[in-house]
Design a protein around this motif. Sequence first.
Motif, mmCIF file in Angstrom:
data_model
loop_
_atom_site.group_PDB
_atom_site.id
_atom_site.type_symbol
_atom_site.label_atom_id
_atom_site.label_comp_id
_atom_site.label_asym_id
_atom_site.label_seq_id
_atom_site.Cartn_x
_atom_site.Cartn_y
_atom_site.Cartn_z
ATOM 1 N N GLY A 72 0.595 -1.222 -0.019
ATOM 2 C CA GLY A 72 -0.109 0.029 -0.033
ATOM 3 C C GLY A 72 0.788 1.279 0.042
ATOM 4 N N PHE A 73 2.003 1.208 0.187
ATOM 5 C CA PHE A 73 3.053 2.227 0.154
ATOM 6 C C PHE A 73 3.279 2.627 -1.271
ATOM 7 C CE2 PHE A 73 3.500 1.603 4.484
ATOM 8 C CZ PHE A 73 4.020 2.583 5.311
ATOM 9 N N LYS A 74 3.290 4.030 -1.480
ATOM 10 C CA LYS A 74 3.897 4.463 -2.835
ATOM 11 C C LYS A 74 5.505 4.399 -2.763
ATOM 12 C CE LYS A 74 -0.203 7.188 -3.385
ATOM 13 N NZ LYS A 74 -0.744 8.733 -3.386
ATOM 14 N N ARG A 75 6.111 4.593 -4.046
ATOM 15 C CA ARG A 75 7.511 4.488 -4.319
ATOM 16 C C ARG A 75 8.137 5.654 -3.539
ATOM 17 N NH1 ARG A 75 10.795 2.597 -9.573
ATOM 18 N NH2 ARG A 75 12.831 3.562 -8.922
ATOM 19 N N GLY A 76 7.448 6.658 -3.599
ATOM 20 C CA GLY A 76 8.248 7.939 -3.071
ATOM 21 C C GLY A 76 7.943 8.043 -1.510
ATOM 22 N N GLN A 77 7.252 7.004 -1.062
ATOM 23 C CA GLN A 77 7.101 6.901 0.522
ATOM 24 C C GLN A 77 8.240 6.183 1.419
ATOM 25 O OE1 GLN A 77 2.989 5.924 0.317
ATOM 26 N NE2 GLN A 77 2.554 7.717 1.675
ATOM 27 N N VAL A 78 9.147 5.457 0.416
ATOM 28 C CA VAL A 78 9.729 4.386 0.931
ATOM 29 C C VAL A 78 11.303 4.435 0.303
ATOM 30 C CG1 VAL A 78 10.184 1.583 1.019
ATOM 31 C CG2 VAL A 78 8.095 2.514 1.043
ATOM 32 N N ARG A 79 12.423 4.308 1.053
ATOM 33 C CA ARG A 79 13.590 3.992 0.667
ATOM 34 C C ARG A 79 14.270 2.943 1.306
ATOM 35 N NH1 ARG A 79 18.750 8.485 0.771
ATOM 36 N NH2 ARG A 79 20.056 7.077 -0.761
ATOM 37 N N ALA A 80 14.875 2.217 0.388
ATOM 38 C CA ALA A 80 15.831 0.965 0.896
ATOM 39 C C ALA A 80 17.287 1.226 0.499
ATOM 40 C CB ALA A 80 15.296 -0.375 0.225
ATOM 41 N N VAL A 81 17.925 0.963 1.237
ATOM 42 C CA VAL A 81 19.478 1.114 1.030
ATOM 43 C C VAL A 81 20.036 -0.178 1.507
ATOM 44 C CG1 VAL A 81 19.261 3.579 1.240
ATOM 45 C CG2 VAL A 81 19.982 2.368 3.106
ATOM 46 N N ALA A 82 21.553 -0.504 0.897
ATOM 47 C CA ALA A 82 22.233 -1.562 1.300
ATOM 48 C C ALA A 82 23.528 -1.076 1.321
ATOM 49 C CB ALA A 82 22.205 -2.820 0.453
ATOM 50 N N THR A 83 24.372 -1.680 2.382
ATOM 51 C CA THR A 83 25.751 -1.184 2.862
ATOM 52 C C THR A 83 26.783 -1.903 2.529
ATOM 53 O OG1 THR A 83 25.414 -1.615 5.035
ATOM 54 C CG2 THR A 83 24.659 0.257 4.615
ATOM 55 N N GLN A 84 27.876 -1.891 3.258
ATOM 56 C CA GLN A 84 29.053 -2.572 2.960
ATOM 57 C C GLN A 84 29.259 -3.851 2.386
ATOM 58 O OE1 GLN A 84 31.983 -0.846 2.881
ATOM 59 N NE2 GLN A 84 32.884 -2.700 1.837
ATOM 60 N N THR A 85 28.465 -4.772 2.929
ATOM 61 C CA THR A 85 28.644 -6.256 2.488
ATOM 62 C C THR A 85 28.024 -6.306 0.950
ATOM 63 O OG1 THR A 85 28.234 -7.383 4.462
ATOM 64 C CG2 THR A 85 27.560 -8.718 2.448
ATOM 65 N N LEU A 86 26.861 -5.712 0.602
ATOM 66 C CA LEU A 86 26.525 -5.525 -1.113
ATOM 67 C C LEU A 86 27.162 -4.588 -1.721
ATOM 68 C CD1 LEU A 86 22.619 -5.913 -0.469
ATOM 69 C CD2 LEU A 86 24.282 -7.557 -1.516
ATOM 70 N N ARG A 87 28.187 -3.598 -1.051
ATOM 71 C CA ARG A 87 29.041 -2.805 -2.082
ATOM 72 C C ARG A 87 30.248 -4.000 -2.182
ATOM 73 N NH1 ARG A 87 27.870 1.753 1.984
ATOM 74 N NH2 ARG A 87 29.782 1.044 3.258
ATOM 75 N N GLU A 88 30.491 -4.636 -1.389
ATOM 76 C CA GLU A 88 31.531 -5.611 -1.697
ATOM 77 C C GLU A 88 31.215 -7.025 -2.454
ATOM 78 O OE1 GLU A 88 34.010 -6.905 1.603
ATOM 79 O OE2 GLU A 88 33.258 -5.243 2.906
#
Length: 309
Positions: A72-88
Amino acid sequence: MQNETRIAAVDLGSNSFRLEIGRVDGGQIHRVQYLRETVRLGNGLDDDRNLTAPAMQRRWDCLSHFGERLAGFKRGQVRAVATQTLREARNRDQFLTPAQDLLGFPIDVISGREEARLIYQGVAHLLPLSGERRLVVDIGGRSTELILGQAFDARVMESYHVGSVSWSMKYFPSGQFTAQAFHTAEIAAKVVLDDALNTYRRDAWEVAYGSSGTVGAVDEVLTGAGWPAGSVTREGLDWLLEGMLKARSADGLRLDGLREDRRAVIGGGVSVLRAVFDLLGINTMQAAQGALRHGMLYDLAGREQSQAD
Protein backbone atom coordinates in the motif's frame (compact mmCIF):
# COMPACT_ATOMS: atom_id res chain seq x y z
CA MET A 1 -4.23 7.10 9.40
CA GLN A 2 -3.70 7.70 5.68
CA ASN A 3 -0.79 6.22 3.74
CA GLU A 4 0.13 9.74 2.59
CA THR A 5 1.30 10.59 6.11
CA ARG A 6 3.54 7.53 6.38
CA ILE A 7 7.08 6.91 5.21
CA ALA A 8 9.37 3.91 5.60
CA ALA A 9 13.09 3.16 5.68
CA VAL A 10 14.65 -0.23 5.00
CA ASP A 11 18.28 -0.68 6.07
CA LEU A 12 20.01 -3.78 4.67
CA GLY A 13 23.02 -3.81 6.98
CA SER A 14 25.77 -6.39 7.24
CA ASN A 15 24.58 -7.61 10.65
CA SER A 16 20.86 -6.77 10.65
CA PHE A 17 18.04 -5.82 8.30
CA ARG A 18 15.77 -3.12 9.71
CA LEU A 19 12.42 -1.67 8.72
CA GLU A 20 11.11 1.48 10.35
CA ILE A 21 7.76 3.02 9.46
CA GLY A 22 7.11 6.55 10.64
CA ARG A 23 4.32 9.10 10.59
CA VAL A 24 5.23 12.67 9.65
CA ASP A 25 3.61 15.31 11.84
CA GLY A 26 4.73 18.94 11.98
CA GLY A 27 8.23 18.21 10.81
CA GLN A 28 8.68 15.40 13.36
CA ILE A 29 8.58 11.68 12.68
CA HIS A 30 6.75 9.40 15.08
CA ARG A 31 7.45 5.68 15.01
CA VAL A 32 4.57 3.53 13.80
CA GLN A 33 6.41 0.22 13.50
CA TYR A 34 9.96 -1.10 13.82
CA LEU A 35 11.19 -4.51 12.74
CA ARG A 36 14.72 -5.86 13.06
CA GLU A 37 16.06 -9.22 11.99
CA THR A 38 19.63 -10.41 12.56
CA VAL A 39 20.88 -11.70 9.22
CA ARG A 40 24.70 -11.35 9.39
CA LEU A 41 24.85 -10.77 5.65
CA GLY A 42 28.59 -10.20 6.08
CA ASN A 43 28.93 -13.82 7.21
CA GLY A 44 27.46 -14.95 3.89
CA LEU A 45 30.41 -13.85 1.73
CA ASP A 46 32.66 -16.66 0.53
CA ASP A 47 36.39 -16.38 -0.15
CA ASP A 48 35.68 -14.94 -3.61
CA ARG A 49 33.43 -12.24 -2.12
CA ASN A 50 30.26 -13.87 -3.45
CA LEU A 51 27.09 -14.22 -1.39
CA THR A 52 26.31 -17.89 -0.81
CA ALA A 53 22.96 -19.36 -1.85
CA PRO A 54 21.81 -20.14 1.75
CA ALA A 55 22.76 -16.62 2.84
CA MET A 56 20.75 -15.07 0.03
CA GLN A 57 17.70 -17.23 0.75
CA ARG A 58 17.61 -16.25 4.43
CA ARG A 59 17.79 -12.57 3.48
CA TRP A 60 15.11 -12.95 0.82
CA ASP A 61 12.80 -14.48 3.44
CA CYS A 62 13.33 -11.42 5.64
CA LEU A 63 12.65 -8.98 2.79
CA SER A 64 9.51 -10.86 1.84
CA HIS A 65 8.26 -10.28 5.39
CA PHE A 66 9.16 -6.59 5.15
CA GLY A 67 7.39 -6.37 1.79
CA GLU A 68 4.15 -7.55 3.37
CA ARG A 69 4.35 -4.68 5.86
CA LEU A 70 4.92 -2.17 3.03
CA ALA A 71 1.87 -3.15 1.01
CA GLY A 72 0.00 0.00 0.00
CA PHE A 73 2.96 2.35 0.23
CA LYS A 74 3.87 4.44 -2.79
CA ARG A 75 7.36 4.44 -4.25
CA GLY A 76 8.16 7.96 -3.01
CA GLN A 77 7.26 6.97 0.55
CA VAL A 78 9.88 4.23 0.90
CA ARG A 79 13.66 4.20 0.68
CA ALA A 80 15.69 1.01 0.91
CA VAL A 81 19.47 1.03 1.07
CA ALA A 82 22.21 -1.61 1.29
CA THR A 83 25.63 -0.99 2.78
CA GLN A 84 29.11 -2.52 2.96
CA THR A 85 28.43 -6.21 2.35
CA LEU A 86 26.56 -5.51 -0.87
CA ARG A 87 29.13 -2.90 -1.84
CA GLU A 88 31.66 -5.75 -1.69
CA ALA A 89 29.63 -8.67 -3.05
CA ARG A 90 30.63 -9.57 -6.60
CA ASN A 91 27.29 -11.27 -7.26
CA ARG A 92 25.14 -8.58 -5.68
CA ASP A 93 22.88 -8.31 -8.75
CA GLN A 94 21.99 -11.98 -8.33
CA PHE A 95 20.76 -11.09 -4.84
CA LEU A 96 19.24 -7.69 -5.59
CA THR A 97 16.90 -8.60 -8.46
CA PRO A 98 14.79 -11.07 -6.40
CA ALA A 99 15.24 -8.92 -3.28
CA GLN A 100 13.64 -5.90 -4.92
CA ASP A 101 10.76 -8.00 -6.23
CA LEU A 102 10.10 -9.41 -2.76
CA LEU A 103 10.35 -6.02 -1.04
CA GLY A 104 8.34 -4.27 -3.73
CA PHE A 105 10.70 -1.31 -3.92
CA PRO A 106 14.12 -0.49 -5.40
CA ILE A 107 17.19 -1.11 -3.22
CA ASP A 108 19.99 1.42 -3.52
CA VAL A 109 23.53 0.18 -2.78
CA ILE A 110 24.87 3.41 -1.34
CA SER A 111 28.47 4.60 -1.05
CA GLY A 112 30.23 4.71 2.30
CA ARG A 113 30.08 8.51 2.36
CA GLU A 114 26.36 8.55 1.60
CA GLU A 115 25.89 6.06 4.42
CA ALA A 116 27.88 8.37 6.71
CA ARG A 117 25.77 11.37 5.67
CA LEU A 118 22.53 9.58 6.44
CA ILE A 119 23.86 8.32 9.77
CA TYR A 120 24.75 11.86 10.79
CA GLN A 121 21.30 13.16 9.79
CA GLY A 122 19.67 10.44 11.86
CA VAL A 123 21.80 11.24 14.90
CA ALA A 124 21.40 15.03 14.57
CA HIS A 125 17.63 14.95 14.21
CA LEU A 126 17.23 12.97 17.44
CA LEU A 127 19.50 15.27 19.47
CA PRO A 128 18.59 18.68 20.92
CA LEU A 129 19.53 21.46 18.53
CA SER A 130 22.92 22.81 19.53
CA GLY A 131 26.05 24.40 18.15
CA GLU A 132 28.37 21.76 19.60
CA ARG A 133 30.97 20.28 17.27
CA ARG A 134 30.24 16.57 17.01
CA LEU A 135 32.12 13.42 16.17
CA VAL A 136 29.72 10.63 15.19
CA VAL A 137 30.95 7.04 15.04
CA ASP A 138 28.98 4.11 13.66
CA ILE A 139 30.61 0.67 13.90
CA GLY A 140 28.57 -1.64 11.69
CA GLY A 141 29.07 -5.23 10.63
CA ARG A 142 31.68 -4.63 7.91
CA SER A 143 32.32 -0.88 7.94
CA THR A 144 32.84 1.99 10.35
CA GLU A 145 31.67 5.51 9.54
CA LEU A 146 33.22 8.63 11.06
CA ILE A 147 31.57 12.03 10.68
CA LEU A 148 32.35 15.54 11.88
CA GLY A 149 29.40 17.90 11.98
CA GLN A 150 27.54 20.70 13.67
CA ALA A 151 23.75 20.97 14.04
CA PHE A 152 22.37 19.32 10.84
CA ASP A 153 25.51 19.97 8.79
CA ALA A 154 27.74 16.94 8.19
CA ARG A 155 31.05 18.51 7.24
CA VAL A 156 33.52 15.62 7.00
CA MET A 157 32.49 12.03 6.26
CA GLU A 158 34.39 8.83 5.68
CA SER A 159 33.80 5.07 5.72
CA TYR A 160 36.43 2.48 6.66
CA HIS A 161 36.45 -1.27 5.95
CA VAL A 162 36.42 -2.51 9.53
CA GLY A 163 33.42 -3.79 11.50
CA SER A 164 32.07 -6.11 14.17
CA VAL A 165 31.20 -9.04 11.88
CA SER A 166 34.32 -8.96 9.72
CA TRP A 167 36.66 -8.52 12.73
CA SER A 168 34.91 -11.28 14.69
CA MET A 169 35.26 -13.66 11.76
CA LYS A 170 38.93 -12.80 11.26
CA TYR A 171 40.28 -12.49 14.81
CA PHE A 172 37.77 -14.49 16.90
CA PRO A 173 36.74 -17.20 14.39
CA SER A 174 35.92 -19.82 17.02
CA GLY A 175 34.56 -17.32 19.53
CA GLN A 176 37.58 -17.66 21.82
CA PHE A 177 38.72 -14.56 23.74
CA THR A 178 42.43 -14.14 24.49
CA ALA A 179 44.50 -11.08 25.30
CA GLN A 180 46.62 -11.72 22.21
CA ALA A 181 43.56 -11.90 19.94
CA PHE A 182 42.25 -8.59 21.24
CA HIS A 183 45.65 -6.96 20.94
CA THR A 184 46.04 -8.15 17.35
CA ALA A 185 42.49 -7.11 16.41
CA GLU A 186 42.92 -3.63 17.90
CA ILE A 187 46.25 -3.06 16.15
CA ALA A 188 44.75 -4.21 12.83
CA ALA A 189 41.78 -1.85 13.28
CA LYS A 190 44.12 1.06 13.97
CA VAL A 191 46.01 0.34 10.76
CA VAL A 192 42.77 0.56 8.76
CA LEU A 193 41.69 3.71 10.62
CA ASP A 194 45.10 5.38 10.56
CA ASP A 195 44.07 7.93 7.91
CA ALA A 196 41.43 9.24 10.32
CA LEU A 197 44.00 10.37 12.88
CA ASN A 198 44.65 13.84 11.46
CA THR A 199 41.17 14.56 10.08
CA TYR A 200 39.27 13.54 13.23
CA ARG A 201 41.86 14.79 15.72
CA ARG A 202 40.75 15.65 19.25
CA ASP A 203 40.59 19.42 18.71
CA ALA A 204 38.17 19.00 15.76
CA TRP A 205 35.19 18.02 17.93
CA GLU A 206 33.69 18.61 21.39
CA VAL A 207 31.31 15.66 21.95
CA ALA A 208 31.60 12.11 20.59
CA TYR A 209 28.43 10.13 19.76
CA GLY A 210 28.13 6.46 18.90
CA SER A 211 25.30 5.41 16.61
CA SER A 212 23.53 2.05 16.53
CA GLY A 213 25.20 -1.37 16.41
CA THR A 214 28.26 -1.91 18.55
CA VAL A 215 28.03 1.24 20.67
CA GLY A 216 24.40 0.57 21.52
CA ALA A 217 25.19 -3.02 22.47
CA VAL A 218 28.14 -2.01 24.67
CA ASP A 219 26.04 0.71 26.35
CA GLU A 220 23.34 -1.87 27.18
CA VAL A 221 25.89 -4.21 28.72
CA LEU A 222 27.53 -1.46 30.78
CA THR A 223 24.13 -0.18 31.93
CA GLY A 224 23.20 -3.72 32.98
CA ALA A 225 26.35 -3.83 35.10
CA GLY A 226 25.54 -0.56 36.86
CA TRP A 227 27.50 1.94 34.80
CA PRO A 228 25.70 5.24 33.95
CA ALA A 229 23.21 4.72 31.13
CA GLY A 230 23.68 6.41 27.78
CA SER A 231 27.46 6.61 27.63
CA VAL A 232 30.49 4.42 27.05
CA THR A 233 33.69 5.32 28.87
CA ARG A 234 37.27 4.16 28.54
CA GLU A 235 37.00 2.68 32.05
CA GLY A 236 33.84 0.85 31.06
CA LEU A 237 35.56 -0.65 28.02
CA ASP A 238 38.46 -1.81 30.19
CA TRP A 239 36.00 -3.46 32.59
CA LEU A 240 34.19 -5.14 29.68
CA LEU A 241 37.43 -6.45 28.17
CA GLU A 242 38.45 -7.89 31.53
CA GLY A 243 35.10 -9.69 31.78
CA MET A 244 35.40 -11.07 28.25
CA LEU A 245 38.90 -12.42 28.97
CA LYS A 246 37.66 -14.07 32.16
CA ALA A 247 34.80 -15.67 30.23
CA ARG A 248 37.33 -16.94 27.64
CA SER A 249 34.69 -17.29 24.93
CA ALA A 250 31.56 -15.71 23.51
CA ASP A 251 29.53 -18.74 24.59
CA GLY A 252 30.81 -18.40 28.15
CA LEU A 253 30.04 -14.70 28.40
CA ARG A 254 27.25 -14.01 30.88
CA LEU A 255 26.43 -10.31 31.07
CA ASP A 256 23.12 -8.57 31.75
CA GLY A 257 22.11 -6.55 28.72
CA LEU A 258 23.98 -8.69 26.18
CA ARG A 259 21.47 -9.74 23.54
CA GLU A 260 21.89 -13.24 22.16
CA ASP A 261 22.15 -11.96 18.59
CA ARG A 262 25.15 -9.81 19.62
CA ARG A 263 27.11 -12.56 21.33
CA ALA A 264 28.88 -13.84 18.19
CA VAL A 265 30.09 -10.38 17.10
CA ILE A 266 30.85 -8.72 20.44
CA GLY A 267 34.57 -9.58 20.25
CA GLY A 268 35.10 -7.85 16.94
CA GLY A 269 32.90 -4.91 17.88
CA VAL A 270 34.66 -4.24 21.18
CA SER A 271 38.12 -4.48 19.60
CA VAL A 272 37.19 -1.94 16.91
CA LEU A 273 35.56 0.38 19.45
CA ARG A 274 38.64 0.28 21.68
CA ALA A 275 40.80 1.08 18.66
CA VAL A 276 38.62 4.11 17.84
CA PHE A 277 38.84 5.33 21.46
CA ASP A 278 42.64 5.03 21.51
CA LEU A 279 43.29 6.44 18.05
CA LEU A 280 41.03 9.49 18.39
CA GLY A 281 41.66 10.23 22.07
CA ILE A 282 38.09 9.57 23.19
CA ASN A 283 37.36 9.26 26.91
CA THR A 284 33.55 9.21 26.78
CA MET A 285 31.16 8.46 23.93
CA GLN A 286 27.45 9.23 24.20
CA ALA A 287 25.09 6.55 22.88
CA ALA A 288 22.99 8.29 20.23
CA GLN A 289 19.37 7.37 19.57
CA GLY A 290 19.49 8.23 15.88
CA ALA A 291 20.86 5.92 13.19
CA LEU A 292 20.98 5.35 9.44
CA ARG A 293 17.29 4.55 9.13
CA HIS A 294 16.31 7.78 10.88
CA GLY A 295 18.43 9.77 8.46
CA MET A 296 16.62 8.04 5.59
CA LEU A 297 13.25 8.93 7.10
CA TYR A 298 14.12 12.60 7.56
CA ASP A 299 15.43 12.72 4.00
CA LEU A 300 12.10 11.32 2.80
CA ALA A 301 10.16 13.75 4.98
CA GLY A 302 12.15 16.64 3.50
CA ARG A 303 11.31 15.53 -0.03
CA GLU A 304 7.62 15.22 0.85
CA GLN A 305 7.66 18.73 2.28
CA SER A 306 9.43 20.14 -0.79
CA GLN A 307 6.84 18.57 -3.08
CA ALA A 308 4.03 19.96 -0.92
CA ASP A 309 5.55 23.45 -1.11
